[in-house]
Write an enzyme that holds these catalytic residues in place. Structure first.
Site, PDB file in Angstrom:
ATOM      1  CG  HIS A 198      -2.909   3.689   2.829  1.00 48.20           C
ATOM      2  ND1 HIS A 198      -3.478   3.316   1.637  1.00 48.20           N
ATOM      3  CD2 HIS A 198      -2.824   2.550   3.588  1.00 48.20           C
ATOM      4  CE1 HIS A 198      -3.716   2.011   1.663  1.00 48.20           C
ATOM      5  NE2 HIS A 198      -3.335   1.531   2.834  1.00 48.20           N
TER       6      HIS A 198
ATOM      7  CB  CYS B  11      -0.934   0.020   1.203  1.00 42.21           C
ATOM      8  SG  CYS B  11      -1.990  -1.410   1.297  1.00 42.21           S
TER       9      CYS B  11
ATOM     10  CG  ASN C 288      -6.422  -0.692   1.731  1.00 40.37           C
ATOM     11  OD1 ASN C 288      -5.843  -0.189   0.773  1.00 40.37           O
ATOM     12  ND2 ASN C 288      -5.779  -1.194   2.770  1.00 40.37           N
TER      13      ASN C 288
HETATM   14  N1  ACO Z   1     -17.596  -9.010  10.152  1.00 40.90           N
HETATM   15  C1  ACO Z   1     -18.043  -9.312  11.386  1.00 40.90           C
HETATM   16  N2  ACO Z   1     -17.217  -9.635  12.391  1.00 40.90           N
HETATM   17  C2  ACO Z   1     -15.896  -9.675  12.140  1.00 40.90           C
HETATM   18  C3  ACO Z   1     -15.362  -9.382  10.878  1.00 40.90           C
HETATM   19  C4  ACO Z   1     -16.271  -9.044   9.851  1.00 40.90           C
HETATM   20  N3  ACO Z   1     -15.871  -8.740   8.610  1.00 40.90           N
HETATM   21  N4  ACO Z   1     -14.023  -9.485  10.932  1.00 40.90           N
HETATM   22  C5  ACO Z   1     -13.709  -9.824  12.209  1.00 40.90           C
HETATM   23  N5  ACO Z   1     -14.838  -9.948  12.926  1.00 40.90           N
HETATM   24  C6  ACO Z   1     -14.970 -10.290  14.347  1.00 40.90           C
HETATM   25  C7  ACO Z   1     -13.780 -11.066  14.853  1.00 40.90           C
HETATM   26  O1  ACO Z   1     -13.929 -12.453  14.581  1.00 40.90           O
HETATM   27  C8  ACO Z   1     -13.846 -10.751  16.329  1.00 40.90           C
HETATM   28  O2  ACO Z   1     -14.827 -11.580  16.922  1.00 40.90           O
HETATM   29  P1  ACO Z   1     -14.622 -12.143  18.436  1.00 40.90           P
HETATM   30  O3  ACO Z   1     -14.537 -10.915  19.301  1.00 40.90           O
HETATM   31  O4  ACO Z   1     -15.845 -12.955  18.633  1.00 40.90           O
HETATM   32  O5  ACO Z   1     -13.349 -12.917  18.393  1.00 40.90           O
HETATM   33  C9  ACO Z   1     -14.362  -9.317  16.369  1.00 40.90           C
HETATM   34  O6  ACO Z   1     -14.994  -9.100  15.093  1.00 40.90           O
HETATM   35  C10 ACO Z   1     -13.292  -8.266  16.584  1.00 40.90           C
HETATM   36  O7  ACO Z   1     -12.204  -8.515  15.709  1.00 40.90           O
HETATM   37  P2  ACO Z   1     -10.899  -7.625  15.738  1.00 40.90           P
HETATM   38  O8  ACO Z   1      -9.898  -8.163  14.773  1.00 40.90           O
HETATM   39  O9  ACO Z   1     -10.486  -7.433  17.156  1.00 40.90           O
HETATM   40  O10 ACO Z   1     -11.460  -6.235  15.186  1.00 40.90           O
HETATM   41  P3  ACO Z   1     -10.752  -4.841  15.148  1.00 40.90           P
HETATM   42  O11 ACO Z   1     -11.532  -3.876  15.897  1.00 40.90           O
HETATM   43  O12 ACO Z   1      -9.275  -4.928  15.440  1.00 40.90           O
HETATM   44  O13 ACO Z   1     -10.883  -4.442  13.608  1.00 40.90           O
HETATM   45  C11 ACO Z   1      -9.595  -4.339  11.559  1.00 40.90           C
HETATM   46  C12 ACO Z   1     -10.279  -5.237  12.600  1.00 40.90           C
HETATM   47  C13 ACO Z   1     -10.647  -3.458  10.938  1.00 40.90           C
HETATM   48  C14 ACO Z   1      -8.956  -5.180  10.467  1.00 40.90           C
HETATM   49  C15 ACO Z   1      -8.540  -3.485  12.281  1.00 40.90           C
HETATM   50  O14 ACO Z   1      -7.681  -4.285  13.039  1.00 40.90           O
HETATM   51  C16 ACO Z   1      -7.695  -2.667  11.365  1.00 40.90           C
HETATM   52  O15 ACO Z   1      -8.168  -1.696  10.808  1.00 40.90           O
HETATM   53  N6  ACO Z   1      -6.388  -2.971  11.245  1.00 40.90           N
HETATM   54  C17 ACO Z   1      -5.394  -2.113  10.579  1.00 40.90           C
HETATM   55  C18 ACO Z   1      -5.728  -1.697   9.265  1.00 40.90           C
HETATM   56  C19 ACO Z   1      -5.577  -2.809   8.340  1.00 40.90           C
HETATM   57  O16 ACO Z   1      -5.059  -3.825   8.711  1.00 40.90           O
HETATM   58  N7  ACO Z   1      -6.009  -2.595   7.121  1.00 40.90           N
HETATM   59  C20 ACO Z   1      -5.905  -3.565   6.145  1.00 40.90           C
HETATM   60  C21 ACO Z   1      -4.928  -3.298   5.115  1.00 40.90           C
HETATM   61  S1  ACO Z   1      -3.350  -3.135   5.537  1.00 40.90           S
HETATM   62  C22 ACO Z   1      -2.770  -2.128   4.406  1.00 40.90           C
HETATM   63  O17 ACO Z   1      -3.358  -1.144   4.095  1.00 40.90           O
HETATM   64  C23 ACO Z   1      -1.566  -2.521   3.757  1.00 40.90           C
END
Ligand code: ACO
Length: 363
Positions: A248, A112, A278
């Site tokens: 980004h 990215c 993204n």
């Molecule tokens: N729909 C419903 N529930 C979901 C989903 C979904 N799509 N995905 C995960 N969950 C659930 C999980 O299973 C978990 O359930 P549990 O509590 O029963 O175990 C719960 O939701 C919470 O999951 P987390 O991973 O803790 O959620 P978080 O608040 O951290 O959000 C996210 C996840 C959005 C990916 C976040 O961590 C994030 O933004 N990370 C950084 C950005 C990123 O990684 N972007 C991607 C691209 S990287 C790049 O740009 C190169």
């Protein structure tokens, strides 16, 4: 020798098929509410054509905005982690299709962060006189490489392309300072284990996507923080000198955090993640293009940018826009629809991957 690499052209290409969060919830255990509140995403685009086609349309639009003929380019640089083929590169297809026969052409993969990495190196090449007119493109067709059974990552990404033309100039403009890094200790937290390392004879249709969202989030904040501090220190500018933030687009919560850190108000922070998700290397040039089109970027503005991606690569830049915010020729070419909906394009991939996981589970 010209000292600056002015941004003279800008363009984008978004495929016409739209997939909403509700569409995703028809085949994944997810909901519009979860996706909106955790990420800010409402919909994304799905491409029926390859990355090089998206890149070419975005590139042609940027050339139109710059009022340049394709034959005047001396470099085409494409940031992508989803090339149509391993060999030859996407940039050579763009060179052929635009008719830029005197341009060198290569791809760059910093995930990215590719577009900012590309601006960083292209600006240096222009400053040293090696190149004079450069087309940089960020283009991705991520929907072809996602595991559509894995809700944690499948809901985050979309397809698209954006581009800029950089030209040698004596006027203070373009990337005034930039800092790019890589936190390689964490290279496995965002990884698609495919390419040359996979066993092609044992390939069962699954491309495992290692994705540790919270770890990426934590490290992205730290990396962008450091990079932004460095570019402020290098230029001697402060947050008071900044007109807008163009970051980004990976997660709305991350963008809000950055805006707070850079003390940029909401109306000056460019956010389009709700429309496109993204799009990896394409988020930055698409966001710049829309910021100019919407009048957020004004002549002579100073903009701060920050990115992160697989690697984990990271970077920040301070960009000074030139005096022109209107395209010289219309830069609004769009891709025609093939008639296929986003679900028409994605459901067969989802089905194939689901069957492959079931088969693997049964062995
Ligand atoms: N729909 C419903 N529930 C979901 C989903 C979904 N799509 N995905 C995960 N969950 C659930 C999980 O299973 C978990 O359930 P549990 O509590 O029963 O175990 C719960 O939701 C919470 O999951 P987390 O991973 O803790 O959620 P978080 O608040 O951290 O959000 C996210 C996840 C959005 C990916 C976040 O961590 C994030 O933004 N990370 C950084 C950005 C990123 O990684 N972007 C991607 C691209 S990287 C790049 O740009 C190169």
């Amino acid at each position: 020798m010209k000292k600056y690499a002015e941004i003279t052209g800008w363009g984008k290409c978004l495929p016409p098929a739209v997939m909403s969060n509700d569409d995703l919830a028809t085949f994944l255990d997810t909901s519009d509410e979860w996706i909106r509140t955790r990420t800010g995403i409402e919909e994304r685009r799905v491409s029926a054509v390859g990355t090089s086609k998206l890149a070419t349309v975005a590139g042609r639009n940027a050339l139109a905005a710059a009022g340049l003929d394709a034959s005047e380019l001396d470099l085409i640089l494409v940031g992508t982690c989803t090339p149509d083929e391993l060999i030859p590169n996407v940039a050579s297809a763009v060179q052929r299709d635009l008719g830029s026969k005197y341009a060198a052409a290569f791809d760059l993969n910093a995930a990215c962060s590719s577009f900012l990495y590309g601006m960083h190196y292209a600006t240096q090449a222009i400053r040293t006189g090696v190149h004079k007119k450069v087309l940089i493109i960020g283009a991705e067709r991520l929907t072809r490489i996602l595991d559509w059974t894995q809700r944690e990552s499948a809901v985050l990404f979309g397809d698209g392309a954006g581009a800029m033309v950089l030209e040698a100039s004596d006027t203070e403009s373009g990337l005034l300072a930039s800092h790019v890094t890589c936190d390689a200790d964490a290279r496995d937290v965002l990884a698609l284990k495919f390419g040359m390392s996979f066993d092609r004879f044992g390939f069962d249709g699954i491309m495992p996507f290692n994705f540790v969202g919270q770890e990426i989030f934590k490290r992205a904040v730290k990396g962008m923080n450091t990079a932004v501090e460095k570019v402020f220190a290098e230029t001697g500018l402060t947050t008071a000198d900044i007109d807008s933030l163009i970051p980004h687009q990976a997660n709305k919560r991350l963008i809000d955090y950055l805006a707070k850190m850079c003390k940029v108000p909401e109306e000056k922070t460019v956010i389009n993640i709700q429309k496109y998700g993204n799009t990896s290397s394409a988020t930055l040039p698409i966001a710049f293009c829309e910021a100019v089109e919407q009048g957020i970027v004004k002549p002579g503005d100073t903009i701060v940018s920050a990115v992160f991606g697989g690697g984990l690569t990271c970077g920040a830049g301070i960009i000074k826009w030139g005096q022109r915010v209107t395209p010289i020729r219309p830069n609004d070419e769009v891709l025609e629809s093939t008639g296929e909906s986003a679900l028409d394009l994605i459901l067969p991939l989802h089905e194939q991957t689901k069957l492959a996981w079931e088969k693997r589970g049964n062995e």
